[in-house]
Design a protein around this motif. Structure first.
Motif, PDB file in Angstrom:
ATOM      1  N   ASP A 194     -29.365  85.648  18.421  1.00  0.00           N
ATOM      2  CA  ASP A 194     -29.595  84.473  17.330  1.00  0.00           C
ATOM      3  C   ASP A 194     -28.652  84.424  16.398  1.00  0.00           C
ATOM      4  N   PRO A 230     -25.748  81.071  15.499  1.00  0.00           N
ATOM      5  CA  PRO A 230     -25.471  79.787  15.636  1.00  0.00           C
ATOM      6  C   PRO A 230     -24.148  79.356  16.577  1.00  0.00           C
ATOM      7  N   ASP A 231     -24.483  78.513  17.394  1.00  0.00           N
ATOM      8  CA  ASP A 231     -23.195  78.052  18.335  1.00  0.00           C
ATOM      9  C   ASP A 231     -22.556  76.945  17.587  1.00  0.00           C
ATOM     10  N   THR A 246     -22.725  73.792  17.947  1.00  0.00           N
ATOM     11  CA  THR A 246     -23.787  72.701  17.735  1.00  0.00           C
ATOM     12  C   THR A 246     -24.751  72.923  16.527  1.00  0.00           C
ATOM     13  N   ASP A 260     -27.112  75.082  17.042  1.00  0.00           N
ATOM     14  CA  ASP A 260     -28.307  75.760  17.757  1.00  0.00           C
ATOM     15  C   ASP A 260     -27.980  77.271  17.685  1.00  0.00           C
ATOM     16  N   ARG A 261     -29.283  78.069  17.669  1.00  0.00           N
ATOM     17  CA  ARG A 261     -29.223  79.287  17.554  1.00  0.00           C
ATOM     18  C   ARG A 261     -29.435  79.850  18.956  1.00  0.00           C
ATOM     19  N   ILE A 262     -28.491  80.749  19.557  1.00  0.00           N
ATOM     20  CA  ILE A 262     -28.426  81.208  20.858  1.00  0.00           C
ATOM     21  C   ILE A 262     -28.359  82.875  20.879  1.00  0.00           C
TER      22      ILE A 262
END
Length: 110
Positions: free
Chosen positions: A57, A59-60, A62, A64-66
């Protein structure tokens, strides 16, 4: 040194000599940026490896949480499963991804 030289000497703060330290440094302790980057010294089953997360969880680029798994579990041609470590086996993971194909319905075939 003469007494005069000792009085004129400037003592500057410097790092301790590596051999005189009591605690090991980061490299000596084998620390990594993410705990999930380390490979356990103990044997683990495919199921145990599949549950591990390298990062969770976050951020990448972009925003987005990954979540990134520590191991990617893939099927071998002989039907067995193999756990590939996201760093150590990155080249093999790339090879597996390149082998992916889509059927006429758009379903991925490995």
């Amino acid at each position: 040194m003469s007494e005069n030289n000792q009085e004129n000497q400037i003592n500057q703060p410097v790092s301790e000599d590596r051999d005189s330290r009591k605690k090991p440094d980061v490299n000596e302790r084998n620390l990594t940026a993410n705990p999930g980057d380390r490979i356990s010294d103990q044997p683990q089953s495919i199921e145990e490896k599949a549950k591990q997360k390298a990062v969770d969880d976050v951020p990448d680029i972009t925003g987005d949480r990954i979540t990134v798994p520590t191991y990617f579990v893939v099927d071998e041609p002989n039907g067995e499963k193999k756990a590939l470590h996201h760093i150590k086996d990155a080249e093999e993971i790339s090879d597996v991804i390149r082998q992916a194909r889509l059927d006429e319905n758009g379903n991925r075939i490995w």
